[in-house]
Design a protein around this motif. Structure first.
Motif, mmCIF file in Angstrom:
data_model
loop_
_atom_site.group_PDB
_atom_site.id
_atom_site.type_symbol
_atom_site.label_atom_id
_atom_site.label_comp_id
_atom_site.label_asym_id
_atom_site.label_seq_id
_atom_site.Cartn_x
_atom_site.Cartn_y
_atom_site.Cartn_z
ATOM 1 N N HIS A 79 28.258 42.597 36.018
ATOM 2 C CA HIS A 79 27.347 43.693 36.311
ATOM 3 C C HIS A 79 26.395 43.787 35.128
ATOM 4 O O HIS A 79 26.832 43.925 33.985
ATOM 5 C CB HIS A 79 28.129 44.987 36.512
ATOM 6 N N VAL A 113 28.767 43.888 31.802
ATOM 7 C CA VAL A 113 30.192 44.181 31.934
ATOM 8 C C VAL A 113 30.775 43.138 32.876
ATOM 9 O O VAL A 113 30.220 42.895 33.955
ATOM 10 C CB VAL A 113 30.428 45.591 32.525
ATOM 11 N N LYS A 168 35.017 46.013 34.345
ATOM 12 C CA LYS A 168 34.597 47.110 35.212
ATOM 13 C C LYS A 168 35.800 47.743 35.914
ATOM 14 O O LYS A 168 35.890 48.967 36.033
ATOM 15 C CB LYS A 168 33.578 46.627 36.244
ATOM 16 N N GLN A 189 36.773 51.719 35.448
ATOM 17 C CA GLN A 189 36.793 52.658 36.569
ATOM 18 C C GLN A 189 38.062 53.513 36.599
ATOM 19 O O GLN A 189 38.068 54.580 37.193
ATOM 20 C CB GLN A 189 36.635 51.905 37.896
ATOM 21 N N GLY A 208 32.381 46.705 27.591
ATOM 22 C CA GLY A 208 31.000 46.498 27.996
ATOM 23 C C GLY A 208 30.114 46.501 26.774
ATOM 24 O O GLY A 208 30.511 47.001 25.702
#
Length: 126
Positions: free
Chosen positions: A46, A61, A66, A70, A112
């Motif tokens: 991403h 990321v 990711k 989350q 990230g």
């Protein structure tokens, strides 16, 4: 013997040349960065990429990072100044690292990354 003719700076230059060759996708920095982002997209990372005439923000990321992010309730952001140079000019940039606890290892882990040449809070918050 020939080994006496080799000094530490020769070794350092050879290492730097090898690192540069393996990390650059193009001679011009901006083109190399854009090509790396194409590669990251192919690997399903991403990415965020905003490049303007005098400023930029790039971030990435990985898919596994990711997934962990989350599930996080708390994250930290670390900013490091003067770790890299802008690909638009020769000015210093800021490297931001998102850090969160990995539930499998119970250790902090980089999740990230973002690089920008802007010092404004909108860069991080926006």
């Amino acid at each position: 013997p020939l080994s006496v003719l080799v000094n530490a700076s020769d070794v350092q230059n050879a290492i730097l040349a090898k690192l540069s060759k393996s990390s650059r996708k193009a001679y011009i920095d901006k083109e190399s960065v854009l090509l790396w982002f194409d590669e990251l997209r192919k690997r399903e990372y991403h990415v965020l990429q905003h490049v303007y005439s005098i400023s930029f923000v790039i971030a990435w990321v990985s898919p596994w990072q990711k997934l962990i992010l989350q599930r996080q309730e708390d994250i930290c952001i670390d900013s490091t100044h003067k770790t890299c140079k802008s690909f638009l000019n020769d000015e210093d940039c800021y490297l931001f690292t998102i850090v969160a606890k990995n539930s499998s290892t119970n250790k902090e882990c980089p999740m990230g990354f973002m690089i920008t040449n802007s010092e404004t809070s909108e860069t991080v918050c926006g």
